[in-house]
Design a protein around this motif. Structure first.
Motif, PDB file in Angstrom:
ATOM      1  N   GLU A 104       0.905  -1.253   0.095  1.00 19.52           N
ATOM      2  CA  GLU A 104      -0.068   0.110  -0.237  1.00 19.52           C
ATOM      3  C   GLU A 104       0.808   1.204   0.016  1.00 19.52           C
ATOM      4  O   GLU A 104       1.754   1.538   0.856  1.00 19.52           O
ATOM      5  N   ASP A 129       4.914   0.333  -2.945  1.00 22.69           N
ATOM      6  CA  ASP A 129       4.561   0.733  -4.546  1.00 22.69           C
ATOM      7  C   ASP A 129       4.603  -0.687  -5.198  1.00 22.69           C
ATOM      8  O   ASP A 129       5.463  -1.399  -5.567  1.00 22.69           O
ATOM      9  N   VAL A 374     -13.120  -2.090   0.450  1.00 24.82           N
ATOM     10  CA  VAL A 374     -14.585  -2.901   0.340  1.00 24.82           C
ATOM     11  C   VAL A 374     -14.910  -3.034   1.825  1.00 24.82           C
ATOM     12  O   VAL A 374     -14.395  -3.376   2.665  1.00 24.82           O
TER      13      VAL A 374
HETATM   14  C1  SAM Z   1      -9.683   1.277  -3.816  1.00 20.31           C
HETATM   15  S1  SAM Z   1      -8.407   1.501  -2.441  1.00 20.31           S
HETATM   16  C2  SAM Z   1      -8.156  -0.262  -1.969  1.00 20.31           C
HETATM   17  C3  SAM Z   1      -9.012  -0.348  -0.821  1.00 20.31           C
HETATM   18  C4  SAM Z   1      -8.843  -1.715  -0.164  1.00 20.31           C
HETATM   19  N1  SAM Z   1      -8.982  -2.841  -1.100  1.00 20.31           N
HETATM   20  C5  SAM Z   1      -9.775  -1.936   0.839  1.00 20.31           C
HETATM   21  O1  SAM Z   1     -10.744  -2.834   0.869  1.00 20.31           O
HETATM   22  O2  SAM Z   1      -9.529  -1.313   1.914  1.00 20.31           O
HETATM   23  C6  SAM Z   1      -6.806   1.701  -3.782  1.00 20.31           C
HETATM   24  C7  SAM Z   1      -5.613   1.722  -2.793  1.00 20.31           C
HETATM   25  O3  SAM Z   1      -4.364   1.582  -3.833  1.00 20.31           O
HETATM   26  C8  SAM Z   1      -3.456   2.433  -3.150  1.00 20.31           C
HETATM   27  N2  SAM Z   1      -2.286   2.555  -4.313  1.00 20.31           N
HETATM   28  C9  SAM Z   1      -2.592   3.341  -5.304  1.00 20.31           C
HETATM   29  N3  SAM Z   1      -1.267   3.257  -6.240  1.00 20.31           N
HETATM   30  C10 SAM Z   1      -0.471   2.393  -5.606  1.00 20.31           C
HETATM   31  C11 SAM Z   1       0.569   1.742  -5.932  1.00 20.31           C
HETATM   32  N4  SAM Z   1       1.101   2.322  -6.993  1.00 20.31           N
HETATM   33  N5  SAM Z   1       1.152   0.724  -5.063  1.00 20.31           N
HETATM   34  C12 SAM Z   1       0.569   0.442  -4.001  1.00 20.31           C
HETATM   35  N6  SAM Z   1      -0.675   1.032  -3.606  1.00 20.31           N
HETATM   36  C13 SAM Z   1      -1.284   1.761  -4.516  1.00 20.31           C
HETATM   37  C14 SAM Z   1      -4.023   3.546  -2.759  1.00 20.31           C
HETATM   38  O4  SAM Z   1      -3.445   4.406  -2.047  1.00 20.31           O
HETATM   39  C15 SAM Z   1      -5.642   3.202  -2.329  1.00 20.31           C
HETATM   40  O5  SAM Z   1      -5.357   2.850  -0.785  1.00 20.31           O
END
Ligand code: SAM
Length: 392
Positions: A104, A129, A374
């Protein structure tokens, strides 16, 4: 074409995913004044010089854990990409899976995961990342790869740029699945991704690259049908490595009816007021969809997603803006119209997080993690369906 001159916000974004609105100087000034007035009123409330409170501190009646009884460990390991504040992770955890690692990019969200599950391996910030991970090292040891790639590129609330959006991380999720080769993958996103607008995108980015190795099913799940007091439609993609796995899988089924819905033999889900333990006003319903993500004119503590949501909150006599850090602070800071002001813990509950799950970061950041997640009871239903398919 518009001739309006947009100016950038003076507030420097503290997270890479904040999507500031395009606003003119005049429009920005309106938001500034509103924030200033709200800040002063909140300060007065906290100093005890605001209006007399009109609500008691609420004691919720909804306990999401009753929807997600903790299962015995099933010995199956998961990897979690884009873990956010842990909605999917929590669902898989309670359904008995072994957490193999979370990635994350937001530090506060990673801190949330560590806060709640100190034993988990959490890769956060730059180390989280997903673009920099060599997934091949996990091949052979993982049953499920799951994740919710950022939804802003596809969300109705965003600019819907799809693949042209630099935050489009679907190709990274696909790369992880191809490299790890889990038995099953699970990917969640806004329901708009299942619409015809994005059908070419889905074919090109998800189905074609994974379709030869995985049998892919997609289902739309509605949060209130799983006991969460909120309207929240999401698409979930399930990928099965073998025909046998796919044949054993049963799609998660609705277990609750919306209040006032056509009777179908299912029990009614709790409405917002009942769930939060608020007095009966002769009307109750599930919450409108809580705003997802960290978009807006500034970092916002509003959970409003649309104009129609505003009306529905009004009918519920709930104030969806200026969400307070705690229930005590919410009580002290009386909403202009006297309606019930929400606290972060209330919003977490309306999303289906148990009271014991804590969020790290400033209030807007905690709300961003909640709204991005989610709903855990939905995640639990998804994870349980996958566990049943994998059971020998
Ligand atoms: C829609 S949220 C996911 C929520 C999670 N599935 C939950 O149920 O709580 C998308 C997440 O992807 C993370 N994110 C975006 N780009 C990323 C990257 N390059 N590497 C890791 N995480 C990333 C964002 O910070 C965000 O928290």
């Amino acid at each position: 074409m518009s001739t309006a001159e947009y100016v950038p916000s003076r507030i420097k974004s503290t997270d890479p995913l904040h999507e500031p609105w395009s606003l003119t100087e005049e429009e920005r000034e309106v938001f500034r004044q509103r924030s200033r007035a709200s800040r002063l009123a909140r300060q007065a409330a906290l100093a005890g010089t605001g209006e007399e409170p009109v609500h008691e501190v609420n004691r919720p009646r909804f306990d999401p854990l009753t929807l997600m009884p903790s299962c015995d460990p099933n010995g199956l390991t998961t990897l979690s990409l884009f873990s956010g504040g842990g909605g999917l992770d929590l669902g898989f955890d309670l359904a008995g899976f072994t957490h193999g690692g979370s990635w994350e990019i937001l530090r506060d969200a990673a801190a949330t995961l560590r806060l709640n599950r100190p034993s988990w391996v959490v890769h956060g910030g730059a180390a989280g990342d997903v673009r920099d991970v060599d997934w091949l090292r996990y091949r052979g040891s993982v049953a499920v790869v799951h994740g919710g790639p950022p939804c802003q590129p596809f969300s109705n609330a965003g600019k819907r740029r799809g693949a042209a959006d630099p935050r489009d991380m679907w190709p990274e999720f696909v790369r992880a699945v191809r490299e790890v080769q889990p038995e099953i993958f699970v990917a969640e996103n806004v329901a708009a991704l299942a619409s015809s607008t994005f059908s070419d995108y889905v074919d090109r980015t998800i189905i074609k690259p994974l379709g030869r190795q995985y049998r892919i099913q997609r289902v739309i799940l509605q949060a209130y049908e799983f006991g969460v007091p909120q309207v929240r439609r999401r698409v979930v993609f399930f990928g099965f490595r073998t025909k046998a796995l796919e044949a054993r899988w049963v799609e998660p089924r609705a277990r609750y009816l919306r209040p006032g819905g056509v009777p179908n033999g299912l029990p009614e889900v709790m409405g917002v007021r009942k769930a939060l333990g608020l007095p009966d006003i002769g009307h109750d319903d599930v919450s409108p969809t809580i705003r997802s993500g960290l978009t807006g004119p500034r970092h916002t503590t509003s959970i409003l997603n649309s104009v129609s949501a505003q009306k529905r909150f009004e009918a519920l006599q709930v104030w969806p803006n200026g969400v307070a850090a705690t229930r005590e602070a919410a009580r002290a800071f009386v909403a202009k119209n006297g309606h019930f002001r929400l606290a972060v813990a209330d919003v977490a509950l309306l999303q289906g997080f148990p009271d014991s799950w804590r969020f790290a970061g400033a209030t807007y950041m905690q709300l961003g993690q909640i709204g991005n997640s989610v709903a855990p009871p939905v995640a639990y239903a998804v994870a349980s369906s996958v566990a049943a398919a994998l059971a020998k």
